[in-house]
Design an enzyme around this catalytic site. Structure first.
Site, PDB file in Angstrom:
ATOM      1  N   GLY A 208      44.443  45.200  41.040  1.00 12.67           N
ATOM      2  CA  GLY A 208      43.022  45.101  40.747  1.00 12.67           C
ATOM      3  C   GLY A 208      42.294  46.383  41.105  1.00 12.67           C
ATOM      4  O   GLY A 208      42.865  47.478  41.098  1.00 12.67           O
ATOM      5  N   SER A 209      41.040  46.245  41.454  1.00 15.12           N
ATOM      6  CA  SER A 209      40.189  47.399  41.726  1.00 15.12           C
ATOM      7  C   SER A 209      40.407  47.934  43.139  1.00 15.12           C
ATOM      8  O   SER A 209      40.987  47.268  43.997  1.00 15.12           O
ATOM      9  CB  SER A 209      38.720  47.010  41.564  1.00 15.12           C
ATOM     10  OG  SER A 209      38.354  46.083  42.590  1.00 15.12           O
ATOM     11  N   GLY A 212      38.686  45.653  45.443  1.00 22.35           N
ATOM     12  CA  GLY A 212      39.495  44.468  45.691  1.00 22.35           C
ATOM     13  C   GLY A 212      40.617  44.752  46.665  1.00 22.35           C
ATOM     14  O   GLY A 212      40.936  43.919  47.526  1.00 22.35           O
ATOM     15  N   GLU A 230      48.247  47.662  43.836  1.00 21.89           N
ATOM     16  CA  GLU A 230      48.164  48.538  42.669  1.00 21.89           C
ATOM     17  C   GLU A 230      46.712  48.522  42.223  1.00 21.89           C
ATOM     18  O   GLU A 230      46.218  47.511  41.721  1.00 21.89           O
ATOM     19  CB  GLU A 230      49.060  48.095  41.518  1.00 21.89           C
ATOM     20  CG  GLU A 230      49.024  49.102  40.373  1.00 21.89           C
ATOM     21  CD  GLU A 230      49.577  48.568  39.072  1.00 21.89           C
ATOM     22  OE1 GLU A 230      49.000  48.923  38.009  1.00 21.89           O
ATOM     23  OE2 GLU A 230      50.541  47.794  39.103  1.00 21.89           O
ATOM     24  N   CYS A 264      45.647  50.149  33.634  1.00 19.32           N
ATOM     25  CA  CYS A 264      45.616  50.950  34.855  1.00 19.32           C
ATOM     26  C   CYS A 264      46.241  52.319  34.628  1.00 19.32           C
ATOM     27  O   CYS A 264      45.879  53.286  35.293  1.00 19.32           O
ATOM     28  CB  CYS A 264      46.326  50.222  35.995  1.00 19.32           C
ATOM     29  SG  CYS A 264      48.011  49.717  35.594  1.00 19.32           S
TER      30      CYS A 264
END
Length: 463
Positions: A208-209, A212, A230, A264
């Site tokens: 995620g971000s 996050g 990641e 991503c």
């Protein structure tokens, strides 16, 4: 009762909604997961492989339904939806195939009077928190190897892709996996944090971000559990003068605009040698102009909506800021009928005359825009490619393998590509540096983070 909604980017309607799990349901699910893990880990790797392969078979059989659901949930054109299932199968089958060798005991060699080995023990209960952009492929990166290693697993999927968790559950149920080995839960952020901080899990796998990821680490503080992260990316490409120019143009267009740039490892910034810069920009803009922006349920659509209007407007804002600062736009977005301010439907854009002072070259866009900068040398390209808080992948376009090796060794990134981009080879470690995160999935190395070492030191001669 609190509900989690999947709002479709296709038309803004509520496509699916589910109630969040009760506190009791959450406690019971993780208690069951922990209890059954003691039995699951005692199965042989071959026995676990039978279950996991059967679950993959079940998911493949769901392909037509999955393709349509992906279009509704996150805007992936039906023309490309099958690729998600294909990628899931490739990664899952590979990780299953290498489990025996990857999980084998480490033999330090003979020592008279002793038997010694290091085994790879399952961690226990793994929590996978998966994103919406590649909802099956990102989830399977940890689901299959975690189960193959003898862990049990609970999946918490993104709100935008609620139905993906249910399809995984159906697949494992159809495979006959013992009850509790694989479960999914609908939880909000607060509940997820409580699960992590409350000692219910032994590892967290999060995609995620950056924000996050920080929340994951904060929740795990003091719990002494590993957290695989990641996170964001701002992946660069370098196009050398000796490249196959048409190949570079076509592949970098796909790397920048596939899935509306919502990857991503999408290419978000490109550095091109000055001798071919103008030709490259013109070619990339020409390819971008051929995309068909439209309803992802229509077969002719090659560019679907972004996940939500706010995400598209963020990217539009980056473009406006860049243009105001002197950038040049090369795609006539007025030719795309669906393109509209405040809409999730966004046309692709190619920008030149950009600099690293602009957000579009510095901050993750996660949308169908790419900036192109002119460079005069490998050294200048390396400096610019490394000038980022992220480090997931970097792509080099050249006919000179030795040059790619030399440049790649100087790049701060998890993966170096030559003449390709935006692809995960399951035989290679998927990892990142800097704010892209920590940890590793896929390849034999991916099993290391899902197990712990346990040493056996037996003295056989006591006289």
């Amino acid at each position: 009762m609190k509900m989690i909604q999947c709002v479709s980017p296709v038309d803004g309607s509520v496509y699916a909604e589910r109630p969040v799990a009760s506190e009791q349901a959450i406690r019971e699910a993780f208690a069951e997961s922990r209890a059954v893990q003691q039995e699951w880990k005692l199965l042989s790797i071959a026995e676990r492989a039978v279950y996991c392969n059967a679950a993959v078979d079940a998911l493949i059989a769901m392909k037509p339904r999955i393709v349509e659901e992906l279009a509704w949930q996150m805007g992936r054109p039906v023309a490309f939806g099958a690729g998600e299932v294909g990628g899931l199968e490739e990664r899952a089958r590979y990780m299953i195939s290498i489990a025996e060798s990857s999980l084998a005991d480490l033999d330090p060699g003979e020592k008279p009077g002793f038997v010694r080995r290091v085994s790879r023990e399952a961690l226990g209960v793994v929590l996978t928190i998966a994103p919406w952009n590649f909802p099956y492929m990102t989830a399977v990166n940890s689901i299959i190897p975690a189960l193959m290693a003898g862990n049990t697993l609970v999946l918490k999927h993104a709100a935008h892709t609620l139905l993906v968790a249910e399809r995984f559950q159906e697949a494992f149920d159809q495979a006959g996996v013992p009850k509790g080995v694989f479960q999914h839960l609908v939880m909000d952020h607060e509940q997820t944090a409580e699960v992590i901080s409350g000692g219910m899990v032994d590892m967290v796998c999060f995609t995620g971000s950056v924000g996050g990821g920080k929340a994951m680490e904060a929740a795990a503080s003091g719990a002494f559990i590993p957290v695989g992260l990641e996170l964001g990316g701002k992946d660069p490409a370098y196009v050398r003068a000796d490249c196959n120019l048409q190949h570079a143009i076509e592949n970098l267009a796909d790397g920048a605009f596939f899935n509306s740039g919502q990857s991503c490892c999408a290419i978000e910034r490109i550095y091109v040698h000055e001798s071919i810069h103008d030709e490259f920009v013109a070619g990339l803009a020409a390819v971008a102009s051929t995309y068909v922006l439209g309803n992802p349920l229509e077969s002719e659509t090659t560019l679907g909506p972004m996940i939500k209007p706010a995400a598209a407007d963020f990217v539009r804002g980056q473009i406006k800021e860049a243009l105001a600062a002197g950038a040049t736009a090369h795609v006539d977005t007025s030719a795309f009928e669906r393109e509209q301010e405040g809409s999730a439907y966004m046309a692709p854009q190619v920008l030149s005359d950009v600099t690293h002072s602009m957000s579009v070259m510095r901050d993750e866009s996660f949308g169908p825009v790419v900036g192109v900068m002119k460079v005069s040398s490998d050294e200048e390209a390396i400096t610019l490619m490394n000038d980022s808080e992220f480090g997931l992948t970097a792509a080099i376009w050249t006919e000179d393998v030795a040059a790619a090796e030399r440049i790649g060794a100087q790049l701060d990134t998890g993966t170096v590509f030559m003449n390709r981009c935006d692809y995960l080879d399951p035989a290679l470690a998927w990892t990142g540096v800097k704010n892209t995160g920590r940890g590793c999935t896929l390849s034999a190395m991916g099993y290391e983070s899902l197990t712990r070492p346990k040493s056996y030191h037996f003295r056989t001669q006591t006289s």
